[in-house]
Design a protein around this motif. Structure first.
Motif, PDB file in Angstrom:
ATOM      1  N   PRO A  39      -1.711  -7.422  10.001  1.00 43.62           N
ATOM      2  CA  PRO A  39      -2.010  -6.592   8.819  1.00 43.62           C
ATOM      3  C   PRO A  39      -3.485  -6.263   8.724  1.00 43.62           C
ATOM      4  N   ALA A  40      -3.777  -5.010   8.381  1.00 44.75           N
ATOM      5  CA  ALA A  40      -5.182  -4.597   8.243  1.00 44.75           C
ATOM      6  C   ALA A  40      -5.841  -5.272   7.055  1.00 44.75           C
ATOM      7  N   LYS A  53      -3.566  -9.650   0.842  1.00 48.70           N
ATOM      8  CA  LYS A  53      -4.496  -9.075  -0.144  1.00 48.70           C
ATOM      9  C   LYS A  53      -3.871  -7.876  -0.841  1.00 48.70           C
ATOM     10  N   GLY A  54      -3.281  -6.999  -0.069  1.00 52.03           N
ATOM     11  CA  GLY A  54      -2.621  -5.846  -0.665  1.00 52.03           C
ATOM     12  C   GLY A  54      -1.429  -6.248  -1.515  1.00 52.03           C
ATOM     13  N   LEU A  55      -0.676  -7.240  -1.051  1.00 46.52           N
ATOM     14  CA  LEU A  55       0.485  -7.707  -1.806  1.00 46.52           C
ATOM     15  C   LEU A  55       0.086  -8.241  -3.173  1.00 46.52           C
ATOM     16  N   ARG A  60      -9.350  -5.939   3.717  1.00 50.14           N
ATOM     17  CA  ARG A  60      -9.531  -5.573   2.310  1.00 50.14           C
ATOM     18  C   ARG A  60      -8.243  -4.973   1.789  1.00 50.14           C
ATOM     19  N   ASP A  61      -8.153  -4.853   0.491  1.00 51.20           N
ATOM     20  CA  ASP A  61      -7.026  -4.179  -0.140  1.00 51.20           C
ATOM     21  C   ASP A  61      -7.239  -2.670  -0.010  1.00 51.20           C
ATOM     22  N   PHE A  62      -6.320  -1.987   0.642  1.00 51.31           N
ATOM     23  CA  PHE A  62      -6.471  -0.551   0.879  1.00 51.31           C
ATOM     24  C   PHE A  62      -5.955   0.299  -0.275  1.00 51.31           C
ATOM     25  N   GLY A  63      -5.215  -0.298  -1.196  1.00 49.12           N
ATOM     26  CA  GLY A  63      -4.738   0.443  -2.355  1.00 49.12           C
ATOM     27  C   GLY A  63      -3.547   1.333  -2.056  1.00 49.12           C
ATOM     28  N   ALA A 115       0.851  -1.197   0.000  1.00 47.04           N
ATOM     29  CA  ALA A 115       0.000   0.000   0.000  1.00 47.04           C
ATOM     30  C   ALA A 115       0.885   1.245   0.000  1.00 47.04           C
ATOM     31  N   GLY A 116       0.257   2.391  -0.222  1.00 45.60           N
ATOM     32  CA  GLY A 116       0.917   3.673  -0.045  1.00 45.60           C
ATOM     33  C   GLY A 116       2.131   3.879  -0.920  1.00 45.60           C
ATOM     34  N   VAL A 117       3.160   4.512  -0.345  1.00 42.01           N
ATOM     35  CA  VAL A 117       4.362   4.861  -1.097  1.00 42.01           C
ATOM     36  C   VAL A 117       5.060   3.613  -1.629  1.00 42.01           C
TER      37      VAL A 117
END
Length: 339
Positions: A284-285, A42-44, A291-294, A17-19
């Motif tokens: 991990p959130a 999920k984010g990965l 969910r995927d936070f993007g 996520a993020g930067v």
């Protein structure tokens, strides 16, 4: 002639996520092979998909950067599946939004383990592989808060200060050894990332980045520029970062009092904090039930996607040439006026 950067093998921590996610995607757009390290699967997976869509090769590796053995194993896997690591970007972090007296000792320790020792672990894993080859670049994603502490973020500011000191010490050692391995740091301003939706907060109102706010993409461009030009010891992104660091050098006491007066309100919106929001300090959130936070946080309408100061850094040669030409033209004009 093909660009050798297209063949780079890159490791990015905090890439879900993020930067970190923006950095991974930007390297992917070059055609690089990118190992993405983070806890949230999920984010990965979503970030890995974006790297592939951008044109790169992606290897998602679930890992907690606070675990040095796990980070080393992730580095081994990256080299086995992608090849020798050329660039390692340390970016992963977690923290707590709260006064120091309301931050538990275990919470402070966990923030330090992830946000500071995670960089140490990543740097060690990178050096273990880069030093024998005598090549490679390590980029530490920092913050204006590596120099200037602010209220309500004592754990995070302490970790960023520690990264700064650690990096300076290591840089001196590499110079002493005449190593061709480079290390550089990018100090960022406030960035619109999902951290404000998942960091542990005890603030009465919803946490926000201190305006002005930048999108993750300018930060990613700064990181890529630093990776391409690692001989410069440090890069500062954004006018607010420059202003903060200069003011802290010249008037630290005045800045203390200013932040004491404004630092609480400027880090909170007018909305009450949601007590049921996810928290990623321990887990991990974007875990099994998450969910995927993007890449972006919740402040798109208030965030800038460009930095004139970064443009100036990336085009320093052009600006120098323009300045020289202007000075020469001015000298000619002065001599003509005197005739």
């Amino acid at each position: 002639m093909p660009d050798s950067r297209n063949q780079q093998v890159v490791v990015v921590t905090g890439a879900s996520a993020g930067v970190g996610r923006a950095v991974a995607r930007a390297f992917g757009a070059r055609g690089a092979k990118v190992a993405l390290l983070a806890r949230g699967e999920k984010g990965l997976e979503a970030a890995a998909g974006e790297v592939r869509e951008a044109g790169g090769t992606a290897l998602p590796v679930p890992v907690d950067v606070a675990d040095h053995a796990a980070v080393d194993a992730a580095a081994t896997r990256a080299e086995e599946e992608l090849g020798p690591v050329d660039v390692w970007v340390n970016n992963a972090f977690s923290s707590v939004f709260a006064p120091f007296t309301e931050t538990g000792p275990e919470e402070f320790e966990r923030t330090t383990d992830v946000t500071y020792l995670g960089y140490v672990n990543g740097t060690r894993a990178a050096l273990d592989r880069m030093l024998p080859r005598d090549r490679g670049t390590i980029v530490q994603v920092g913050s204006a808060l590596a120099y200037r502490g602010i209220p309500l973020q004592a754990a995070y500011c302490g970790a960023k200060h520690a990264i700064q000191g650690f990096t300076e010490s290591l840089r001196c050692e590499l110079l002493h050894d005449r190593s061709n391995v480079r290390i550089t740091m990018v100090q960022l301003p406030a960035v619109n990332t999902p951290q404000f939706d998942w960091l542990l907060s005890r603030l009465p109102r919803r946490a926000q980045p201190v305006p002005p706010i930048y999108q993750p993409e300018p930060a990613a461009r700064a990181v890529l520029h630093a990776a391409d030009h690692p001989r410069r010891r440090e890069y500062w992104l954004g006018g607010p970062t420059v202003a903060t660091l200069v003011a802290n050098r010249l008037f630290p006491g005045l800045l203390d009092r200013y932040l004491a007066r404004t630092g609480y309100d400027s880090q909170q919106t007018d909305e009450p904090r949601d007590p049921h929001r996810p928290v990623n300090l321990w887990e991990p959130a974007d875990g099994p039930e998450g969910r995927d936070f993007g890449t972006h946080g919740s402040f798109d309408d208030r965030s800038a996607d460009r930095s004139p100061q970064l443009w100036a850094v990336r085009h320093r040669g052009l600006l120098t040439a323009a300045g020289t030409a202007a000075a020469a033209a001015g000298a000619v004009a002065v001599r003509a006026a005197r005739r």
